[in-house]
Design an enzyme around this catalytic site. Structure first.
Site, PDB file in Angstrom:
ATOM      1  N   ASP A 130       1.134 -10.715  -8.038  1.00 26.28           N
ATOM      2  CA  ASP A 130      -0.319 -10.475  -7.370  1.00 26.28           C
ATOM      3  C   ASP A 130      -0.923 -11.965  -6.945  1.00 26.28           C
ATOM      4  O   ASP A 130      -1.730 -11.808  -6.037  1.00 26.28           O
ATOM      5  CB  ASP A 130      -1.051 -10.017  -8.942  1.00 26.28           C
ATOM      6  CG  ASP A 130      -2.585  -9.776  -8.342  1.00 26.28           C
ATOM      7  OD1 ASP A 130      -2.869  -9.353  -7.321  1.00 26.28           O
ATOM      8  OD2 ASP A 130      -3.584  -9.886  -9.350  1.00 26.28           O
ATOM      9  N   CYS A 184      -2.264  12.949  -1.607  1.00 27.95           N
ATOM     10  CA  CYS A 184      -3.468  13.246  -1.949  1.00 27.95           C
ATOM     11  C   CYS A 184      -4.183  14.554  -1.331  1.00 27.95           C
ATOM     12  O   CYS A 184      -5.330  15.087  -2.035  1.00 27.95           O
ATOM     13  CB  CYS A 184      -4.329  11.976  -1.257  1.00 27.95           C
ATOM     14  SG  CYS A 184      -4.158  10.535  -2.311  1.00 27.95           S
ATOM     15  N   CYS A 190     -11.822  10.429  -5.631  1.00 30.26           N
ATOM     16  CA  CYS A 190     -12.043   8.882  -5.691  1.00 30.26           C
ATOM     17  C   CYS A 190     -13.064   8.492  -4.969  1.00 30.26           C
ATOM     18  O   CYS A 190     -13.852   7.660  -5.215  1.00 30.26           O
ATOM     19  CB  CYS A 190     -10.511   8.266  -5.713  1.00 30.26           C
ATOM     20  SG  CYS A 190      -9.996   8.875  -3.778  1.00 30.26           S
ATOM     21  N   CYS A 194     -17.413   7.205  -6.481  1.00 31.66           N
ATOM     22  CA  CYS A 194     -17.734   5.848  -6.228  1.00 31.66           C
ATOM     23  C   CYS A 194     -19.454   5.544  -6.382  1.00 31.66           C
ATOM     24  O   CYS A 194     -19.985   6.029  -5.661  1.00 31.66           O
ATOM     25  CB  CYS A 194     -17.101   5.096  -5.040  1.00 31.66           C
ATOM     26  SG  CYS A 194     -17.927   3.283  -4.972  1.00 31.66           S
ATOM     27  N   CYS A 237     -14.423  -2.036 -12.747  1.00 29.18           N
ATOM     28  CA  CYS A 237     -14.809  -0.541 -12.447  1.00 29.18           C
ATOM     29  C   CYS A 237     -13.513   0.282 -12.292  1.00 29.18           C
ATOM     30  O   CYS A 237     -12.796   0.083 -11.621  1.00 29.18           O
ATOM     31  CB  CYS A 237     -15.691  -0.296 -11.184  1.00 29.18           C
ATOM     32  SG  CYS A 237     -16.207   1.442 -11.100  1.00 29.18           S
ATOM     33  N   CYS A 244      -8.862  10.395 -10.606  1.00 30.67           N
ATOM     34  CA  CYS A 244      -7.736  10.957 -10.033  1.00 30.67           C
ATOM     35  C   CYS A 244      -7.145  11.904 -10.809  1.00 30.67           C
ATOM     36  O   CYS A 244      -6.668  11.908 -12.119  1.00 30.67           O
ATOM     37  CB  CYS A 244      -6.636   9.850  -9.774  1.00 30.67           C
ATOM     38  SG  CYS A 244      -5.289  10.382  -8.727  1.00 30.67           S
TER      39      CYS A 244
END
Length: 372
Positions: A130, A184, A190, A194, A237, A244
């Site tokens: 990462d 998806c 998703c 938001c 968040c 999902c």
């Protein structure tokens, strides 16, 4: 050590999944990243632009790389985090940050895997978790661990939205696994959940509107339009992850290091607002939260207090008006205006001219104009 032995060892070391892809093939991920940066959707994260050339392809990081071993570690929560948003006097910290920093655990195991592979084969390896300019999610999709959903995060058939990723690049040519396909479909869960409408279109996020970015990466005053949508989220968040439908297959993480630390179970905003720098560092030792520093953290807490609707927190907001940080003081002004508009209005008449910090003066002026 062949691919099967390598993947078996990864599972023995505690990874939840491990798969392989080519690291030297052409892909579209680099072009998508360049467009993302060109549109300014990375916000103030200047390092994304500065390292763009190296991020666009694994071989830009290491020209000799031929294969990527992608590992995933499940951090699935015991409970759905979304109901916590209704407990307005308590703080909500993103699932991934509720205990130890995952970077340390993943890198330790990944180095063990890399040493074993290099020792058996004599091949060169490099590991990434990462912090280096390497795009792990496109590699994970290419390796078949999951796919990048419309929220841009990885979705796994087996683990839902809750996977930490790490990558071992090697100059060895390993047989790749089959890539995962995007399933998806027509789902927009998703995107629609938001709170700040951070997705200008499917598969694209505008970080400048994202609560995770605002609470973690953004260093200054949080724009007015995003404060109420933040609710009681004080670090990160999880909304687009948690909603999902693929999470029906998710599993609770077996890693004790990822289970919530006691201080964050039902953590009261009033208690977190009282943390000075030393106490903040103590509470969040070895936690990802520690990196944003006490002032940004309490800034977020003040916004959550303003959104709580709990008048019992008025004294907490008033006390923060004298905080050492102008960032905290400014958000305390806003919080007071939300909880007790009349009291805040009365105070603004005597404090606006006296306040030395421009951002805090602006908060008082905004409150006095009735635009809080």
């Amino acid at each position: 050590m062949g691919p099967d032995d390598l993947k078996s060892l990864a599972l023995e070391l505690g990874f939840s999944t491990a798969r392989i892809c080519r690291a030297d093939e052409a892909w579209v991920a680099g072009d998508r990243l360049a467009a993302y940066v060109a549109d300014g959707h990375h916000g103030s994260m200047a390092w994304m632009e500065e390292t763009l050339a190296r991020r666009q392809h694994p071989t830009a990081m290491w020209p000799e790389a031929k294969s990527a071993v992608v590992v995933g570690l499940n951090y699935g929560p015991e409970h759905d985090p979304l109901p916590l948003l209704e407990r307005r006097s308590e703080a909500v910290v993103s699932v991934y940050a509720q205990n130890s920093d995952y970077h340390d655990l993943l890198k330790k195991r990944l180095k063990h895997l890399a040493r074993a592979f290099a020792g058996k084969t004599g091949q060169q390896v490099k590991v990434f978790v990462d912090t280096a300019p390497l795009m792990e999610k496109p590699l994970a999709e290419k390796a078949g661990i999951g796919w990048q959903g419309k929220h841009t995060n990885l979705v796994s058939r087996e683990f839902g939205s809750w996977l930490f990723l790490g990558v071992m690049l090697t100059e060895a040519e390993l047989e790749p696994d089959e890539a995962e396909r995007d399933t998806c479909g027509s789902c927009r869960s998703c995107l629609d959940v938001c709170p700040t409408k951070a997705f200008p279109q499917p598969y694209r996020i505008d970080a400048r509107r994202c609560i995770s970015y605002l609470t973690i990466e953004h260093k200054g005053v949080i724009p007015l339009e995003f404060r109420q949508p933040m609710g009681n989220r004080i670090y990160g968040c999880d909304d687009c992850l948690a909603v999902c439908p693929w999470n029906k297959f998710a599993q609770t993480s077996a890693e004790a290091a990822f289970h919530p630390r006691p201080e964050l179970k039902g953590a009261l905003l009033a208690e977190l607002a009282a943390l000075d720098d030393a106490a903040f560092r103590q509470v969040f030792t070895a936690s990802p939260v520690k990196r944003i520093g006490r002032d940004r953290f309490v800034r977020n807490v003040m916004i959550a207090i303003g959104n709580s609707g709990d008048e019992a927190l008025v004294p907490v907001a008033r006390m923060a008006l004298d905080d050492v940080s102008p960032l905290v003081r400014g958000m305390a002004v806003w919080a007071l205006g939300q909880l007790s508009p009349r009291l805040a209005s009365d105070m603004s008449e005597t404090l606006t001219d006296a306040e030395a910090d421009s951002d805090v003066r602006m908060e008082w002026a905004t409150l006095a104009s009735g635009n809080s």
